[in-house]
Scaffold this active site. Structure first.
Site, PDB file in Angstrom:
ATOM      1  CG  ASP A  13      -1.982  -1.051   1.203  1.00 44.22           C
ATOM      2  OD1 ASP A  13      -1.836  -2.024   0.436  1.00 44.22           O
ATOM      3  OD2 ASP A  13      -2.963  -0.925   1.961  1.00 44.22           O
TER       4      ASP A  13
ATOM      5  CE  LYS B  33      -6.934  -1.645   2.781  1.00 44.13           C
ATOM      6  NZ  LYS B  33      -5.546  -2.083   3.084  1.00 44.13           N
TER       7      LYS B  33
ATOM      8  CE  LYS C 122      -5.293   1.665   3.071  1.00 45.08           C
ATOM      9  NZ  LYS C 122      -4.079   1.074   3.693  1.00 45.08           N
TER      10      LYS C 122
END
Length: 248
Positions: free
Chosen positions: A106, A197, A168
């Site tokens: 990430d 996400k 995300k």
């Protein structure tokens, strides 16, 4: 190019194990210790959460604690939590983590460059990291709390065409919760070209169901809250969370 590969409808309902398979848990705060990482691995494996993430120096330990070939992936953050690292730093960090056993990463977007209008820099950086760690999937964190609606649209479009696996919403290091309104901005912009996400302030099954209907496919949730939500799902009639619900 948008190929709509992620636009499949969510399931009508989820069993507890299905829910766990959509949730990442983590120990990525500055104060998390080796003991916290060991506990994280134990919980992730026992509950069947899809991923467990630790700060970079703990990723090799986490990798050693999570059985290979099981349902739980090991991940770590890149350029975390500010995103202000140089591209070379992010490539080096991501490459080291991938070589050390991370199965997904990430990465924090460079918010300062984005807000300065340096779109070329942001785009090329994401692509460079994607290429450096392939085939390890990259999630790109926007940190919505720092962005205007227009900046969210711009950043989402960049991620959608970058080759990243996910866009995300946040790091979990800011107090702002992810809202449905801002998730809609992302979903409408990416149109299924990249997965979404949601992370930050997700604390109810109702919120999860609403977000799934918007197109979210993964959640980053506080470990204890995640365990509690799976337990709540098991206590529902038929032990299933209804997703079909009212369409937006």
């Amino acid at each position: 190019m948008n190929d709509n590969r992620h636009r499949s409808k969510p399931p009508a309902s989820l069993a507890p194990r299905d829910l766990a398979a959509l949730i990442d848990i983590s120990a990525v705060q500055a104060f998390h210790t080796e003991a916290d990482v060991r506990e994280l691995a134990e919980i992730a494996v026992a509950e069947g959460f899809i991923a467990a993430h630790a700060l970079p120096n703990f990723v090799p330990l986490l990798r050693s604690l999570v059985p290979p070939g099981g349902p739980t992936l090991v991940g770590g953050p890149v350029g975390f939590p500010s995103g202000g690292h140089t591209t070379r730093m992010k490539i080096a960090e991501a490459s080291e983590l991938a070589e050390g056993g991370a199965q997904e990463l990430d990465m924090m977007i460079n918010v300062g460059r984005l807000k300065s209008g340096d779109i070329g820099y942001v785009r090329s950086e994401i692509r460079a990291v994607v290429e450096a760690i392939a085939p390890v999937p990259l999630k790109v964190i926007l940190e919505l709390a720092h962005l205007t609606d227009e900046e969210i649209r711009t950043a989402s479009a960049i991620v959608a065409e970058s080759g990243a696996a996910f866009v995300k919403t946040g790091t979990g290091w800011t107090p702002s919760a992810t809202t449905l309104e801002r998730l809609k901005l992302i979903a409408v912009t990416v149109e299924g070209a990249v997965e979404i996400k949601a992370a930050g302030g997700i604390r109810s099954l109702d919120a999860i169901a609403e977000m799934l209907r918007l197109g979210v496919t993964r959640f980053g949730i506080n470990t204890q809250v995640a365990v509690d939500l799976v337990r709540q799902c098991a206590a529902l009639p038929g032990s299933r969370l209804d997703i079909a619900g009212k369409a937006d």
